[in-house]
Scaffold this active site. Structure first.
Site, short mmCIF file in Angstrom:
data_model
loop_
_atom_site.label_atom_id
_atom_site.label_comp_id
_atom_site.label_asym_id
_atom_site.label_seq_id
_atom_site.Cartn_x
_atom_site.Cartn_y
_atom_site.Cartn_z
N GLY A 129 0.82 -1.21 0.00
CA GLY A 129 0.00 0.00 0.00
C GLY A 129 0.85 1.25 0.00
CB ALA A 130 4.33 1.68 -0.99
CB SER A 131 0.24 3.88 -4.38
OG SER A 131 -0.95 3.51 -3.71
CB SER A 175 -7.53 0.40 12.90
OG SER A 175 -8.48 1.44 13.04
CE1 TYR A 223 -9.98 -0.08 8.12
CE2 TYR A 223 -10.65 0.55 10.34
CZ TYR A 223 -9.71 0.54 9.33
OH TYR A 223 -8.50 1.16 9.53
#
Length: 248
Positions: free
Chosen positions: A9-11, A140, A153
């Site tokens: 998820g490095a974008s 989270s 989630y």
């Protein structure tokens, strides 16, 4: 020799900020996400782009994940850190209105993706010399206390906490450690709308305090830099004024 990390998820958001912080600390990094143009932008923002590998793929695709880990070891020779950061959420809607397809999508990215990457990392950590490595899972605040209408989630983040504990336990004898970083109200595209107004348990929608996401990246780099004989099981970082302690 520089240590080697994978960041999923490095974008954008936390993944991008953490990659930048790790690069500044001297790490070589494999960046992973679905959007190659955004990955290349992250690469350009790192301290030494020559030591950054951008790999396009999806954490829910087993072959994509296997290719990521193979490409990382082929380029850098080993792996020292996996940051399981990729994750998604859904709009806050009552559970009776939630399509099964949306629930399954969130489970696949947040939980199955974490499993696939953890499995491949552990295989490498056990087989390489010197043996070992560290995994950081993006948890989270919702791993402990949910927001209204957030069942999928919240369920996945509770599950990630279980995976974090299991990974840590099973990795003890192999110099493998695992941390869950629980982030509250970092200013990103995913959570940024909370500053304009977030639904509360009493039915009100109110603005919430946010924090600069760079603090999260610095925390990830700090945990990553600890020796393997030191474990941080859970690490909470959040905006001071956000509703969590006494949420609702």
């Amino acid at each position: 020799m520089a240590k080697v990390a994978i960041v999923t998820g490095a974008s954008s958001g936390i993944g991008r900020t953490s990659a930048i912080a790790l690069s500044k600390a001297g790490w070589s990094i494999a960046l992973f996400a679905r959007r190659i143009d955004s990955l290349l932008e992250t690469k350009s923002l790192c301290a030494d782009p020559e030591r950054i590998l951008a790999v396009q793929g999806d954490v829910t695709n087993e072959e994509d994940v296997k290719n990521l880990f193979k490409a990382t070891v082929d380029k850098f020779g080993r792996l020292d850190l996996l940051f399981n950061n990729a994750g998604i959420s859904a709009k806050q809607i009552p559970i009776e209105d939630l399509p099964l397809s949306k629930f399954q999508e969130i489970v696949n990215v947040n939980l199955v993706g974490t499993f696939l990457c953890t499995r491949e990392a552990v295989r490498i950590f056990k087989s390489q010399s010197p043996q070992g490595g560290r995994i950081i899972n993006n948890g989270s605040i919702s791993a402990y206390t949910p927001r209204p209408h957030s069942a999928p989630y919240t369920a996945t983040k509770h599950a990630v906490l279980g995976m974090t504990k299991s990974t840590l336990l099973d990795g003890r004898n192999f110099n493998i450690t695992c941390t869950q970083i629980d982030i509250g109200n970092a200013q990103t595209d995913m959570a940024g709308s909370h500053s304009a107004g977030a639904l509360q348990p009493n039915g009100q929608t109110i603005p919430e305090q946010m924090m600069d996401v760079t603090h999260v990246g610095e925390a990830v780099a700090y945990i990553a830099g600890l020796p393997h004989e030191v474990t941080v099981l859970t690490f909470n970082i959040m905006a001071t004024g956000m509703p969590f302690v006494g949420r609702g």
